[in-house]
Design a protein around this motif. Sequence first.
Motif, PDB file in Angstrom:
ATOM      1  N   GLN A 121       0.819  -1.202   0.000  1.00 13.79           N
ATOM      2  CA  GLN A 121       0.000   0.000   0.000  1.00 13.79           C
ATOM      3  C   GLN A 121       0.856   1.257   0.000  1.00 13.79           C
ATOM      4  O   GLN A 121       0.555   2.231  -0.706  1.00 13.79           O
ATOM      5  CB  GLN A 121      -0.935   0.024   1.233  1.00 13.79           C
ATOM      6  N   CYS A 122       1.921   1.249   0.775  1.00 11.84           N
ATOM      7  CA  CYS A 122       2.785   2.437   0.853  1.00 11.84           C
ATOM      8  C   CYS A 122       3.617   2.616  -0.412  1.00 11.84           C
ATOM      9  O   CYS A 122       3.942   3.742  -0.779  1.00 11.84           O
ATOM     10  CB  CYS A 122       3.664   2.367   2.094  1.00 11.84           C
ATOM     11  N   THR A 123       3.944   1.531  -1.076  1.00 13.95           N
ATOM     12  CA  THR A 123       4.631   1.650  -2.362  1.00 13.95           C
ATOM     13  C   THR A 123       3.701   2.293  -3.380  1.00 13.95           C
ATOM     14  O   THR A 123       4.104   3.197  -4.120  1.00 13.95           O
ATOM     15  CB  THR A 123       5.116   0.274  -2.859  1.00 13.95           C
ATOM     16  N   TYR A 146       2.310   7.346 -13.487  1.00 16.42           N
ATOM     17  CA  TYR A 146       2.679   7.021 -12.108  1.00 16.42           C
ATOM     18  C   TYR A 146       1.516   6.400 -11.331  1.00 16.42           C
ATOM     19  O   TYR A 146       1.722   5.498 -10.522  1.00 16.42           O
ATOM     20  CB  TYR A 146       3.229   8.246 -11.370  1.00 16.42           C
ATOM     21  N   VAL A 147       0.305   6.868 -11.567  1.00 15.87           N
ATOM     22  CA  VAL A 147      -0.854   6.260 -10.904  1.00 15.87           C
ATOM     23  C   VAL A 147      -1.007   4.809 -11.365  1.00 15.87           C
ATOM     24  O   VAL A 147      -1.260   3.910 -10.552  1.00 15.87           O
ATOM     25  CB  VAL A 147      -2.143   7.064 -11.162  1.00 15.87           C
ATOM     26  N   LEU A 148      -0.836   4.563 -12.655  1.00 13.01           N
ATOM     27  CA  LEU A 148      -0.946   3.188 -13.159  1.00 13.01           C
ATOM     28  C   LEU A 148       0.168   2.304 -12.606  1.00 13.01           C
ATOM     29  O   LEU A 148      -0.061   1.134 -12.282  1.00 13.01           O
ATOM     30  CB  LEU A 148      -0.970   3.172 -14.685  1.00 13.01           C
ATOM     31  N   LEU A 149       1.378   2.854 -12.487  1.00 16.49           N
ATOM     32  CA  LEU A 149       2.470   2.097 -11.857  1.00 16.49           C
ATOM     33  C   LEU A 149       2.114   1.764 -10.412  1.00 16.49           C
ATOM     34  O   LEU A 149       2.327   0.642  -9.952  1.00 16.49           O
ATOM     35  CB  LEU A 149       3.781   2.883 -11.904  1.00 16.49           C
ATOM     36  N   GLY A 150       1.576   2.733  -9.698  1.00 16.87           N
ATOM     37  CA  GLY A 150       1.163   2.498  -8.320  1.00 16.87           C
ATOM     38  C   GLY A 150       0.097   1.428  -8.218  1.00 16.87           C
ATOM     39  O   GLY A 150       0.096   0.621  -7.283  1.00 16.87           O
ATOM     40  N   SER A 151      -0.818   1.402  -9.187  1.00 22.57           N
ATOM     41  CA  SER A 151      -1.900   0.411  -9.151  1.00 22.57           C
ATOM     42  C   SER A 151      -1.379  -1.012  -9.356  1.00 22.57           C
ATOM     43  O   SER A 151      -2.062  -1.975  -9.007  1.00 22.57           O
ATOM     44  CB  SER A 151      -2.977   0.733 -10.187  1.00 22.57           C
ATOM     45  N   LEU A 152      -0.182  -1.164  -9.907  1.00 25.88           N
ATOM     46  CA  LEU A 152       0.420  -2.490 -10.037  1.00 25.88           C
ATOM     47  C   LEU A 152       0.890  -3.024  -8.682  1.00 25.88           C
ATOM     48  O   LEU A 152       1.129  -4.219  -8.534  1.00 25.88           O
ATOM     49  CB  LEU A 152       1.588  -2.461 -11.018  1.00 25.88           C
ATOM     50  N   PHE A 153       1.031  -2.125  -7.705  1.00 25.35           N
ATOM     51  CA  PHE A 153       1.432  -2.534  -6.365  1.00 25.35           C
ATOM     52  C   PHE A 153       0.227  -2.678  -5.439  1.00 25.35           C
ATOM     53  O   PHE A 153       0.236  -3.510  -4.543  1.00 25.35           O
ATOM     54  CB  PHE A 153       2.435  -1.539  -5.779  1.00 25.35           C
ATOM     55  N   HIS A 154      -0.771  -1.838  -5.659  1.00 24.20           N
ATOM     56  CA  HIS A 154      -2.024  -1.959  -4.903  1.00 24.20           C
ATOM     57  C   HIS A 154      -3.110  -1.240  -5.680  1.00 24.20           C
ATOM     58  O   HIS A 154      -2.940  -0.089  -6.072  1.00 24.20           O
ATOM     59  CB  HIS A 154      -1.881  -1.362  -3.504  1.00 24.20           C
TER      60      HIS A 154
END
Length: 167
Positions: A121-123, A146-154
């Motif tokens: 979640q923090c990543t 960057y939002v899409l990259l973040g969505s790959l983590f959570h």
Amino acid sequence: RHKERLFYAALSVALIALAGLRTFYNDTTTYLVGYQQLREFPERYQNLDWLKIGDNPGFVFVQGILLQLNASDQTFLMVFSIFTVGTTLWFYHKYSCNLWLSILMFLAVSGYPFHMAAIKQCTAMAFCLIATDRAINKKYIMFVVYVLLGSLFHPYALMYLIVPFLF
């Protein structure tokens, strides 16, 4: 000003090191066991499905890279600590009207311990902080990336797509 920069750098290193060198806290054991099991079951890494964002493919991919580099369990925690805590402190440094009050709130209101409890979640949140910086600077394509990259983590990172509308 020089002393303030030195203190900020020292505090950043201390917070990153404390989060990265922990051996247990909240879900740390779960993450470490998952990392060790990934080492034992490489087919999970080989059969990674990038379309199932609920499976956190970005997180599994980074774990796979760390395993390829023979990174220890502690290195795994430190890499994520550097990225998540470092990005959060960078964002506070760049956008806070009162940096030290922001850091105090980060420590006192459980923002910092959350970085040690919820790595995925923090990543995602760190990627979204970078995305917010891009949105503030009206670089909307990079914001979406960057939002899409973040969505790959959570997957909850997709909520950040609303940020440009909040301006």
